[in-house]
Design a protein around this motif. Structure first.
Motif, PDB file in Angstrom:
ATOM      1  N   UNK A  76       0.834  -1.209   0.000  1.00 37.73           N
ATOM      2  CA  UNK A  76       0.000   0.000   0.000  1.00 37.73           C
ATOM      3  C   UNK A  76       0.869   1.259   0.000  1.00 37.73           C
ATOM      4  N   UNK A  77       2.003   1.208   0.661  1.00 38.56           N
ATOM      5  CA  UNK A  77       2.909   2.366   0.690  1.00 38.56           C
ATOM      6  C   UNK A  77       3.308   2.759  -0.739  1.00 38.56           C
ATOM      7  N   UNK A  78       3.612   1.752  -1.559  1.00 34.93           N
ATOM      8  CA  UNK A  78       4.019   2.031  -2.940  1.00 34.93           C
ATOM      9  C   UNK A  78       2.815   2.359  -3.816  1.00 34.93           C
ATOM     10  N   UNK A  79       1.707   1.718  -3.545  1.00 34.14           N
ATOM     11  CA  UNK A  79       0.499   1.939  -4.333  1.00 34.14           C
ATOM     12  C   UNK A  79      -0.056   3.345  -4.144  1.00 34.14           C
ATOM     13  N   UNK A  80      -0.049   3.839  -2.913  1.00 43.30           N
ATOM     14  CA  UNK A  80      -0.688   5.105  -2.565  1.00 43.30           C
ATOM     15  C   UNK A  80       0.285   6.278  -2.522  1.00 43.30           C
ATOM     16  N   UNK A  81       1.470   6.104  -3.083  1.00 47.21           N
ATOM     17  CA  UNK A  81       2.426   7.216  -3.121  1.00 47.21           C
ATOM     18  C   UNK A  81       1.958   8.269  -4.129  1.00 47.21           C
ATOM     19  N   UNK A  82       2.279   9.539  -3.921  1.00 47.46           N
ATOM     20  CA  UNK A  82       1.797  10.606  -4.807  1.00 47.46           C
ATOM     21  C   UNK A  82       2.140  10.381  -6.274  1.00 47.46           C
ATOM     22  N   UNK A  83       3.357   9.912  -6.557  1.00 44.46           N
ATOM     23  CA  UNK A  83       3.775   9.708  -7.941  1.00 44.46           C
ATOM     24  C   UNK A  83       2.902   8.665  -8.633  1.00 44.46           C
ATOM     25  N   UNK A 141      -0.904  -4.788 -10.838  1.00 46.13           N
ATOM     26  CA  UNK A 141      -2.122  -4.143 -11.345  1.00 46.13           C
ATOM     27  C   UNK A 141      -3.173  -4.140 -10.232  1.00 46.13           C
ATOM     28  N   UNK A 142      -3.752  -2.971  -9.960  1.00 44.54           N
ATOM     29  CA  UNK A 142      -4.639  -2.838  -8.805  1.00 44.54           C
ATOM     30  C   UNK A 142      -5.969  -2.229  -9.198  1.00 44.54           C
ATOM     31  N   UNK A 143      -7.051  -2.881  -8.782  1.00 43.17           N
ATOM     32  CA  UNK A 143      -8.397  -2.353  -8.977  1.00 43.17           C
ATOM     33  C   UNK A 143      -8.865  -1.702  -7.683  1.00 43.17           C
ATOM     34  N   UNK A 144      -9.306  -0.462  -7.796  1.00 44.08           N
ATOM     35  CA  UNK A 144      -9.666   0.330  -6.618  1.00 44.08           C
ATOM     36  C   UNK A 144     -11.124   0.747  -6.700  1.00 44.08           C
ATOM     37  N   UNK A 145     -11.866   0.486  -5.632  1.00 45.90           N
ATOM     38  CA  UNK A 145     -13.250   0.941  -5.555  1.00 45.90           C
ATOM     39  C   UNK A 145     -13.262   2.423  -5.212  1.00 45.90           C
ATOM     40  N   UNK A 146     -14.038   3.204  -5.957  1.00 45.96           N
ATOM     41  CA  UNK A 146     -14.126   4.640  -5.708  1.00 45.96           C
ATOM     42  C   UNK A 146     -15.316   4.955  -4.809  1.00 45.96           C
ATOM     43  N   UNK A 147     -15.059   5.808  -3.826  1.00 48.66           N
ATOM     44  CA  UNK A 147     -16.103   6.252  -2.918  1.00 48.66           C
ATOM     45  C   UNK A 147     -16.663   7.593  -3.343  1.00 48.66           C
ATOM     46  N   UNK A 148     -17.352   8.289  -2.441  1.00 48.83           N
ATOM     47  CA  UNK A 148     -17.985   9.559  -2.800  1.00 48.83           C
ATOM     48  C   UNK A 148     -16.995  10.641  -3.225  1.00 48.83           C
ATOM     49  N   UNK A 149     -15.719  10.535  -2.792  1.00 50.19           N
ATOM     50  CA  UNK A 149     -14.718  11.535  -3.175  1.00 50.19           C
ATOM     51  C   UNK A 149     -14.050  11.207  -4.502  1.00 50.19           C
ATOM     52  N   UNK A 150     -14.415  10.082  -5.105  1.00 55.20           N
ATOM     53  CA  UNK A 150     -13.837   9.712  -6.391  1.00 55.20           C
ATOM     54  C   UNK A 150     -12.346   9.429  -6.309  1.00 55.20           C
ATOM     55  N   UNK A 151     -11.647   9.708  -7.392  1.00 53.02           N
ATOM     56  CA  UNK A 151     -10.216   9.422  -7.447  1.00 53.02           C
ATOM     57  C   UNK A 151      -9.416  10.272  -6.469  1.00 53.02           C
ATOM     58  N   UNK A 156      -6.232  10.000   0.466  1.00 50.42           N
ATOM     59  CA  UNK A 156      -6.531  10.068   1.894  1.00 50.42           C
ATOM     60  C   UNK A 156      -6.638   8.696   2.549  1.00 50.42           C
ATOM     61  N   UNK A 157      -6.496   7.627   1.776  1.00 44.31           N
ATOM     62  CA  UNK A 157      -6.572   6.292   2.352  1.00 44.31           C
ATOM     63  C   UNK A 157      -5.366   6.037   3.239  1.00 44.31           C
ATOM     64  N   UNK A 158      -5.551   5.377   4.373  1.00 43.56           N
ATOM     65  CA  UNK A 158      -4.438   5.131   5.289  1.00 43.56           C
ATOM     66  C   UNK A 158      -3.506   4.038   4.782  1.00 43.56           C
ATOM     67  N   UNK A 159      -2.260   4.054   5.256  1.00 42.21           N
ATOM     68  CA  UNK A 159      -1.333   2.978   4.914  1.00 42.21           C
ATOM     69  C   UNK A 159      -1.785   1.665   5.527  1.00 42.21           C
ATOM     70  N   UNK A 160      -2.308   1.739   6.733  1.00 42.87           N
ATOM     71  CA  UNK A 160      -2.792   0.532   7.393  1.00 42.87           C
ATOM     72  C   UNK A 160      -4.318   0.548   7.378  1.00 42.87           C
ATOM     73  N   UNK A 161      -4.960  -0.377   6.668  1.00 40.27           N
ATOM     74  CA  UNK A 161      -6.423  -0.354   6.575  1.00 40.27           C
ATOM     75  C   UNK A 161      -7.075  -0.855   7.858  1.00 40.27           C
ATOM     76  N   UNK A 162      -8.069  -0.126   8.314  1.00 34.38           N
ATOM     77  CA  UNK A 162      -8.783  -0.515   9.536  1.00 34.38           C
ATOM     78  C   UNK A 162     -10.270  -0.659   9.212  1.00 34.38           C
ATOM     79  N   UNK A 246     -14.720   1.401   4.029  1.00 36.27           N
ATOM     80  CA  UNK A 246     -14.257   2.660   3.450  1.00 36.27           C
ATOM     81  C   UNK A 246     -13.485   2.477   2.159  1.00 36.27           C
ATOM     82  N   UNK A 247     -13.203   1.215   1.788  1.00 29.67           N
ATOM     83  CA  UNK A 247     -12.417   0.967   0.596  1.00 29.67           C
ATOM     84  C   UNK A 247     -12.540  -0.500   0.187  1.00 29.67           C
TER      85      UNK A 247
END
Length: 353
Positions: A76-83, A141-151, A156-162, A246-247
């Motif tokens: 998740x750290x690599x997946x959710x990085x800004x780049x 390759x990662x499939x991500x469910x979009x919530x009300x805030x979209x992409x 804002x997703x946390x590194x550790x999912x709770x 939440x995700x």
């Protein structure tokens, strides 16, 4: 026997002090990052009533545990990085958001995890044939469910999912009516699909397999780090939307049979719509030539061995049989088909221009 180690306890990870998002600085270690529990059941194509069009009768596993929490955090750290969120996110008619095409430099832990001998051994044991990664571009390759805030909400997703807190209510969004990834067949023969989200309170979110009688079989592990392995090239399936969470994030890695005598069904039909094409074409061509080289080396050895055996068996017969014509013909036809398929997909045939 594939490795089996206990998962790290939640208390070993201090999520309040960990905010870095970028290429992981952690080296993959199977003793720390794998928590393998064999699947309770493996299904064949024939017992599911599916056509035997693949390179084996293997269809899919029941969900099984593969990764520890420590591994999930690094992925998740690599997946959710800004780049990654800026440059590697794609949307297309089948899926509202996918993240893909990570290089080794962008995602060293992701590449090390999916290409590790330990993970490949686990998946090979499940399928009953030796596996290897099909295409580096597709690792993670990662499939991500979009919530009300979209992409925008992904950053804002946390590194550790709770799990969601008590009293949490699902907000309505523009993507509520869409699957995470709609019904399809993969461009790759075999795929491992792993859950990167917390599933304690999750409703739905399964990978669904469509059977010939019109029914579906839904598969999802009981916690993050669980996965299924399937021959998705020959089996319709979809990633279903999850609720009370939440995700919903699943990471995929494609594999092909490693043995040169077994057909490689890899193509890039789906990839063409969500990739940087120069990068994709370069890798696809390179992998094609690697497989062709391996098939050539295999057949060279086969012919040399057959010639030696013929001479040993009939030393005075200059017309002794030194090759299996059917085997040679089948391999030549397969190699021609393999290269023609690649040329057509990359628009290299005049008729395709």
């Amino acid at each position: 026997m594939a490795p089996s180690v206990e998962a790290e306890p939640v208390s070993s990870y201090d999520r309040n002090k960990d905010t870095y998002r970028g290429p992981s600085k952690v080296k993959f270690d199977p003793a720390i990052h794998l928590n393998y529990t064999p699947p309770e059941r493996v299904y064949s194509l024939s017992e599911l009533g599916l056509p035997l069009e693949g390179t084996s009768d293997f269809a899919t596993t029941e969900p099984f545990q593969l990764a520890t929490e420590a591994a999930i955090v690094e992925l998740r750290r690599e997946l959710l990085q800004p780049n990654t969120l800026k440059k590697r996110m794609h949307t297309w008619p089948r899926a509202p958001a996918s993240l893909r095409g990570f290089t080794k430099e962008e995602a060293p832990f992701t590449h090390a995890f999916w290409t590790s001998p330990e993970v490949i051994k686990i998946l090979s044991d499940a399928a009953g044939i030796e596996m290897e990664v099909a295409l580096p571009y597709e690792i993670g390759h990662t499939n991500v469910q979009l919530g009300p805030e979209g992409r925008e909400g992904l950053k804002n997703l946390p590194l550790y999912p709770v799990p969601v807190p008590p009293g949490w209510e699902e907000e309505k969004g523009d993507y509520d009516h869409l699957p995470v990834d709609n019904w399809h067949k993969d461009s790759f023969a075999y795929s491992c699909v792993m859950m990167l989200s917390n599933t304690e309170k999750m409703v739905g979110g399964e990978t669904a397999i469509q059977l010939p009688d019109g029914t579906t079989r839904k598969l999802r592990g009981t916690k993050m780090g669980s996965c299924i392995f399937l021959q998705g090239r020959h089996m319709p399936h979809a990633a279903l939307r999850a609720w009370n969470t939440g995700e919903r994030i699943t990471m995929v890695c494609p594999y092909r049979p490693a043995h040169p005598a077994i057909r490689d069904d890899t193509e890039i039909t789906n990839s063409l719509q969500q990739s940087y094409l120069n990068e994709l074409y370069g890798q696809f061509s390179l992998e094609r030539f690697k497989v062709i080289r391996k098939k050539c080396d295999y057949m060279i050895k086969r012919l040399e061995d057959q010639k030696r055996e013929a001479l040993e068996r009939e030393p005075d017969n200059y017309n002794a049989v030194i090759m299996d014509e059917k085997e040679v013909g089948n391999m030549m036809r397969e190699m021609v088909w393999y290269l023609e398929t690649a040329m057509k997909q990359m628009g290299m045939y005049k008729d395709d221009k």
